[in-house]
Design an enzyme around this catalytic site. Structure first.
Site, PDB file in Angstrom:
ATOM      1  N   THR A  35      35.890  42.623  30.462  1.00 25.15           N
ATOM      2  CA  THR A  35      36.966  42.247  29.676  1.00 25.15           C
ATOM      3  C   THR A  35      38.143  43.224  29.601  1.00 25.15           C
ATOM      4  O   THR A  35      38.378  43.845  28.653  1.00 25.15           O
ATOM      5  CB  THR A  35      36.495  42.305  28.132  1.00 25.15           C
ATOM      6  OG1 THR A  35      35.857  43.583  27.622  1.00 25.15           O
ATOM      7  CG2 THR A  35      35.408  41.043  27.990  1.00 25.15           C
ATOM      8  N   LYS A  64      30.197  56.085  38.970  1.00 25.86           N
ATOM      9  CA  LYS A  64      30.420  56.235  37.466  1.00 25.86           C
ATOM     10  C   LYS A  64      29.633  57.350  37.074  1.00 25.86           C
ATOM     11  O   LYS A  64      28.293  57.382  37.053  1.00 25.86           O
ATOM     12  CB  LYS A  64      30.127  55.170  36.818  1.00 25.86           C
ATOM     13  CG  LYS A  64      30.536  54.964  35.340  1.00 25.86           C
ATOM     14  CD  LYS A  64      30.121  53.792  34.453  1.00 25.86           C
ATOM     15  CE  LYS A  64      30.409  53.736  32.934  1.00 25.86           C
ATOM     16  NZ  LYS A  64      30.236  52.577  32.165  1.00 25.86           N
ATOM     17  N   THR A 123      32.350  48.044  33.971  1.00 22.73           N
ATOM     18  CA  THR A 123      32.526  49.613  34.753  1.00 22.73           C
ATOM     19  C   THR A 123      31.187  49.883  35.107  1.00 22.73           C
ATOM     20  O   THR A 123      31.093  50.697  36.196  1.00 22.73           O
ATOM     21  CB  THR A 123      33.092  50.738  33.739  1.00 22.73           C
ATOM     22  OG1 THR A 123      32.512  50.501  32.782  1.00 22.73           O
ATOM     23  CG2 THR A 123      34.547  50.156  33.555  1.00 22.73           C
ATOM     24  N   ASP A 124      29.938  49.270  34.655  1.00 25.99           N
ATOM     25  CA  ASP A 124      28.711  49.915  34.648  1.00 25.99           C
ATOM     26  C   ASP A 124      28.165  50.011  36.436  1.00 25.99           C
ATOM     27  O   ASP A 124      27.878  50.761  36.726  1.00 25.99           O
ATOM     28  CB  ASP A 124      27.685  49.252  33.958  1.00 25.99           C
ATOM     29  CG  ASP A 124      27.565  49.707  32.559  1.00 25.99           C
ATOM     30  OD1 ASP A 124      28.662  50.411  32.287  1.00 25.99           O
ATOM     31  OD2 ASP A 124      26.947  49.384  31.804  1.00 25.99           O
TER      32      ASP A 124
END
Lengths: 462, 659
Positions: free
Chosen positions: A108, A263, A184-185
């Site tokens: 999103t 990440k 992003t994960d």
């Protein structure tokens, strides 16, 4: 409206209470209870909340839950249904500006929130994006396409293949650059997959996401979007990169090579870091500044190699002391074709695992060693244990990140099941996934508390 | 009407049956209750009171540690979100384009990655919730069964997330006031915001130490009908929360927002009133402002200037004024800045229209230019109605000519960089046009002279939305009954009782909200200690100790009880109490060795005799000088261990014996 929607999320006692007084979701109500009277609008209830409370939005905008067993009466005075639409403004077309294609996969990056329910409504069409980030029109002409609508953790080989093929088509059409909005994960998994599946792209392929959703005034989404679109439209870095905040401040973003990025924090804005090397470039609203020169340059042809073959029966094993051989055995027995081990230190596992690893070798399962330290190279000659493991077929994978090795092994085994061929592919760097050397500034985890680090932190914005 | 005009409040109708606008607003001190009734003064309070908790509301940072020292800073921009505004209107976008850089000063001892908005919230602080529930019970609120955390948006940067996490714990309470009640609309529990450090040009700096401290927000209905009543109700609420012993005290621990409206006006909120005594003058001035803006509208309409006929014009006049000696413009031109002129048709004289005490309509304009165009160095505008020396008459003439200004027009100059003056000129026009419509809906800022200034455009009505980071939380009946058992008695009931007991009048008020109030009750009822004496100890002694910088916060109720009981059994003399309290506060506990040694009868006798003998030797007995000296000598060794009254009697007897 279906009956379910009328009582959205309500169960048990709360549902029964609403039905008893003929109140529904969006009813404007006056609720009498044994402890007082409450006035507001009945809201849908979150599916995983308890079955005991009725939620209303009171006039001041706050939500409260009322214990249904206390409710003695509900007077219905009206109905106010939420109806939200993202304002659309036509994305202006400017003849001189480059065309950028934005693919959506379900993150999103731009969205608005439904106040009443808390649900996030993604904004994605060019008009919606222009409505929320009008600055994009100063950079490029934009076309969008929604590829998927899945959470980051649900991205996998099927979506990687789909994205790679869609990218191939756009390159053939001649876009100036491609941006992929992504949760992003697992953005670094997808970045690695696209680095192998899309080779020799003539244009930038930039992945972007946000760590703070765009319904927050402090969101990083708009700036990330601007940085990534600018990079896709204007930069000469024709590689798969991840574009996210460099520090936590709204100052600059970094372009990370898709095979070296990871990440590294569960919630920080600057969570993406290049591991064992330095990023490709810095980007802000005004300029793109490469900080290394060995990147693939933009070309004006439309040639690209799309290779999406992928063997899904590969996996990662994160070694820990006292690991039992049955962990490896079960993978062999379940038909896995390849295993990436994230070993300790220079790339080690304990002795009790050796027989299982030997069994893997005999069963034709490819086993590759990476390091759970993330930084540094696998070095299996230093200790006997390493040499022993190589004897039973474990192949050291240099400084390839464990997740990248997993993706690459799946991709390599998609090409061939000949283990020698696979090994050749694994050892031939395609996009910086193995580097020949680690520069001294490739490993920087500054340690707070040390005077010189504190001096640095107080001097420069984080 | 321009689409950029701000929302205009239309809350209250103008009275029709009286000649309302011809009312003459008197100076503050001369206004009567009847005057306030005539203009329809209405006011309500929102009181923000920090809670006394060890940690912050949504993270585990220590609460209440203030420091302007910092070891890092971060930079953010606040972006209007779709959810706040529905869509971007011209004003919002313009505001964003001239956006502020927000800098946060971070001190790692008081701030973690949660306040920086880099870590999601931790669970709500239970201690804070209990404190809030208790106060809700005191207000007789209907407590919420399941609390939902909401996000309330703020675009000014005062909270790095851009929103405040807030929840309501109770609704529909009330407190007694005079012969009526004042309704408590709601009681909220929320995190405190940053302290503003500076706001210059396009850069605003915040200190983050206060950020995240739990506070309660008490909202009263607008039921106060004079400025004095507002302060009085504020005082009652302050004492009521204080009486729990679970709120923070000191500068900045309690702050209030006051809303005011008059007939024909609209509900205007004045933010950040630090002290209750400043409320009457502030609310008086806001009532006057609303009334005078209504009169201004009438004047404009009488001149034929309406929202439809309103006309204005903007030109770059840098060249014309480039040689002026008027310092601010002279300096700006020299620095290569631009000067724009706005002509407001039909506004002649109206920039000097009084709005508040010694405050004129031009300030409404100047405020907007300062806040929205970021032209923060004052003066930021000059105008043709100005009484002070700015441009020369000849220069004004030249400007007016360039603008084709007619006799009835006013002209306003604004200077600065090109983009800011463009924004500034637009704001001048917007504010002037709003004057033809009514009173703009804005939040205003309390100023130290009792007037108020523009703070920001009123945020959209829909700025509340659920916090998706935290689940709802059930408040069980058990929890509420535990909180009920902790409730203090109402301070006004305590006060009545104290009067009956004969407690000194100047001790009653403080004692009734003191943390020692429960101990007082116990010592009076169970230990039969003199109430008047206890009042002195709990109020006057404490005041003296605070004055001497004794760390009173370290003096627990239990320690004080021990000392007073020791006094009761004559282990400590009354004269030694004050020193004893100071000693215990510093040392931390009542230890036997800290208690003074009670002198034996022999010791007293020896000291008394020796002192009397010495006094007789040293001084002739003139007007009791021997007694005074003997007492001084005796006290030197018995101070705090033996009753002064008894000692005086014995010394007198010894002196008589020596004569």
């Amino acid at each position: 409206m279906t009956n379910n929607d009328n009582y959205k999320g309500y169960r048990g006692e709360a549902l029964a209470t609403l039905k008893r007084f003929k109140a529904m979701v969006w009813s404007d109500v006056e609720i009498k209870t044994s402890t007082g009277t409450f006035i507001g609008i009945v809201l849908p209830r979150s599916e995983n909340a308890d079955p005991l409370h009725v939620v209303i939005k009171v006039r001041s905008g706050y939500n409260i839950g009322i214990l249904s067993e206390k409710i003695t009466d509900i007077k219905i005075t009206g109905r106010k249904e939420a109806n939200y639409k993202i304002p659309e403004k036509e994305f202006p077309y400017s003849p001189g500006k480059p065309m950028v294609k934005l693919f959506g996969t379900g993150g999103t990056i731009a969205s608005r929130l439904d106040y009443r329910t808390g649900a996030v409504i993604p904004a994605f069409s060019p008009g919606e994006l222009y409505g929320s980030v009008p600055e994009l029109a100063d950079i490029c002409n934009l076309e969008t396409e929604k590829l998927y609508g899945v959470f980051s953790e649900n991205m996998g080989p099927e979506q990687w293949r789909g994205a790679a093929e869609a990218i191939g088509k756009e390159i053939e059409k001649g876009v100036a650059g491609i941006v992929i909005g992504h949760g992003t994960d697992t953005m670094h998994h997808t970045a690695a997959a696209l680095s192998f599946m899309v080779q020799d792209s003539p244009v930038p392929i930039v992945m972007v996401g946000s760590q703070r959703s765009s319904d927050r005034p402090s969101s990083d989404a708009a700036l990330n979007l601007m940085h990534s679109v600018k990079s896709a439209a204007e930069s000469d870095i024709a590689e798969v990169t991840v574009c996210m905040f460099g520090g936590t401040s709204d100052v600059y973003g970094l372009l990370h090579r898709g095979t070296r990025v990871r990440k590294m924090h569960s919630s920080y804005r600057s969570t993406f870091r290049t591991i064992g090397d330095i990023p490709v470039a810095m980007v802000d609203r005004d300029k793109i500044t490469p900080i290394r020169q060995d990147y693939k340059r933009r070309r004006d042809d439309k040639n690209v190699t799309i290779n999406t073959a992928f063997e899904e029966m590969v996996g990662i094993v994160y070694y820990y002391p006292n690991m039992r051989p049955d962990m490896i055995d079960s993978m062999i027995d379940n038909g896995y074709k390849g295993i990436v081990i994230a070993g300790t230190g220079l790339g080690h596992v304990n002795k009790p695992l050796y027989p299982a690893l030997k069994r893997a070798q005999e069963a034709g399962v490819a086993v590759y060693m990476t390091v759970q330290t993330l930084w540094g190279y696998v070095q299996m000659y230093v200790y006997d244990t390493g040499r022993d493991m190589m004897d039973i077929g474990v192949i050291p994978m240099a400084n390839m990140l464990p997740e990248v090795a997993y993706v690459k092994l799946g991709w390599a085994m998609g090409q061939t099941h000949d283990l020698e061929e696979v090994k050749k592919i694994m050892h031939t760097p395609i996009s910086g996934e193995i580097t020949e050397r680690e520069p001294s500034n490739g490993y920087l985890i500054m340690q707070g508390g040390v005077p010189e680090v504190e001096e640095f932190i107080s001097k420069y914005r984080k | 009407m321009s689409s950029e005009i701000k929302q205009i409040g239309v809350d209250r109708p103008l009275p029709e049956d009286v000649d309302y606008l011809n009312f003459r607003f008197k100076p503050f001190k001369e206004m009567t209750d009847e005057d306030y009734a005539f203009i329809g003064f209405r006011s309500g309070l929102e009181i923000h009171q920090q809670l006394l908790t060890k940690k912050k509301l949504f993270c585990r940072c220590p609460a209440g540690q203030y420091s302007s020292e910092f070891d890092a800073e971060i930079l953010r921009h606040m972006r209007p979100t779709l959810s706040e505004l529905g869509e971007y209107d011209g004003t919002a976008l313009m505001e964003f384009k001239t956006h502020k850089e927000i800098l946060y000063h971070i001190n790692r001892d008081t701030v973690c990655t949660y306040e920086m908005d880099d870590t999601p919230p931790f669970e709500l602080n239970e201690e804070a919730l209990d404190n809030a529930l208790e106060i809700g019970l005191l207000y007789k609120c209907s407590l919420v069964d399941e609390i939902h955390i909401a996000r309330k948006q703020y675009l000014d940067g005062s909270i790095p997330t851009g929103f405040q996490r807030t929840t309501i714990v109770g609704l529909n309470g009330s407190i007694p006031f005079k012969d009526r009640i004042v309704d408590i609309v709601q009681l909220g529990l929320e995190e405190d915001s940053c302290r503003e450090f500076s706001d210059i040009d396009h850069r605003r700096v915040y200190l983050t130490d206060r950020l995240g401290i739990p506070l309660i927000e008490t909202v009263t209905a607008p039921q106060m009908i004079t400025p004095d009543e507002v302060a009085e109700v504020g005082e009652i609420l302050r004492k009521l929360t204080r009486s729990t012993g679970k709120v923070r005290t000191g500068l900045g621990a309690g702050r209030q927002d006051v809303n005011v409206s008059v007939h024909g006006g609209t509900r205007i909120e004045i933010k950040g009133v630090p002290r209750l005594p400043s409320i009457p003058r502030l609310t008086y001035n806001e009532a006057m402002r609303q009334f005078n803006l209504l009169r201004l509208r009438a004047e404009l309409n009488a001149r034929g200037v309406t929202p439809e006929t309103f006309s204005s014009q903007t030109e770059d006049v840098t060249r014309i004024v480039s040689k002026t000696k008027y310092q601010p413009i002279h300096d700006a031109v020299k620095a290569g800045k631009m000067v724009r002129c706005v002509k407001l048709s039909g506004f002649k004289g109206l920039l000097n229209w009084q709005t508040q005490t010694d405050t004129y309509f031009s300030r409404e304009i100047s405020d907007r230019v300062r806040v929205i165009a970021c032209l923060t160095t004052l003066p930021n505008i000059v105008h043709s109605d100005s009484m002070t020396d700015t441009l020369t008459t000849a220069k004004w003439k030249e400007v007016r000519k360039a603008m084709n200004a007619e006799e009835n027009d006013a002209v306003v100059l604004v200077w600065g960089d090109s983009r800011d003056t463009e924004t500034g000129a637009k704001e001048i026009i917007i504010r002037a046009q709003e004057a033809t419509v009514g009173i703009p809906s804005e939040t205003r800022q309390a100023l130290s002279d009792g007037t108020n200034g523009f703070e920001r455009i009123l945020p959209g009505a829909d700025r509340m939305y659920p916090d998706t980071d935290l689940p709802p939380k059930r408040i069980t009946d058990d929890r509420i009954s535990t909180c009920s058992s902790e409730l203090p008695e109402y301070f006004w009931k305590r006060q009545d009782w104290y009067r009956d007991l004969g407690v000194l009048e100047d001790c009653i008020d403080s004692l009734s909200i003191s943390r020692f109030a429960d101990l007082f009750k116990k010592l009076v009822e169970e230990d039969q200690i003199n109430p008047k004496f206890l009042g002195v100890v709990f109020v006057q002694f404490m005041k003296r100790l605070r004055k001497n910088n004794v760390p009173l916060e370290d003096l627990t109720v239990e320690m004080v009880e021990k000392i007073l009981l020791a006094h009761k059994t004559e282990k400590i003399a009354r004269e030694g109490l004050l020193d004893m309290l100071a000693l215990i506060a510093c040392k931390g506990d009542v230890l036997e060795e800290n208690l003074p040694k009670i002198p034996s009868e022999e010791e007293v006798e020896t000291v008394v005799t020796a002192s009397a003998t010495e006094a007789v030797k040293l001084t002739p007995d003139v007007d009791g000088s021997r007694h005074r000296l003997a007492m001084r000598l005796a006290m030197a060794s018995l101070k705090g261990r033996y009753s002064g009254n008894k000692l005086a009697t014995r010394v007198a007897a010894a002196l008589r014996g020596l004569n």
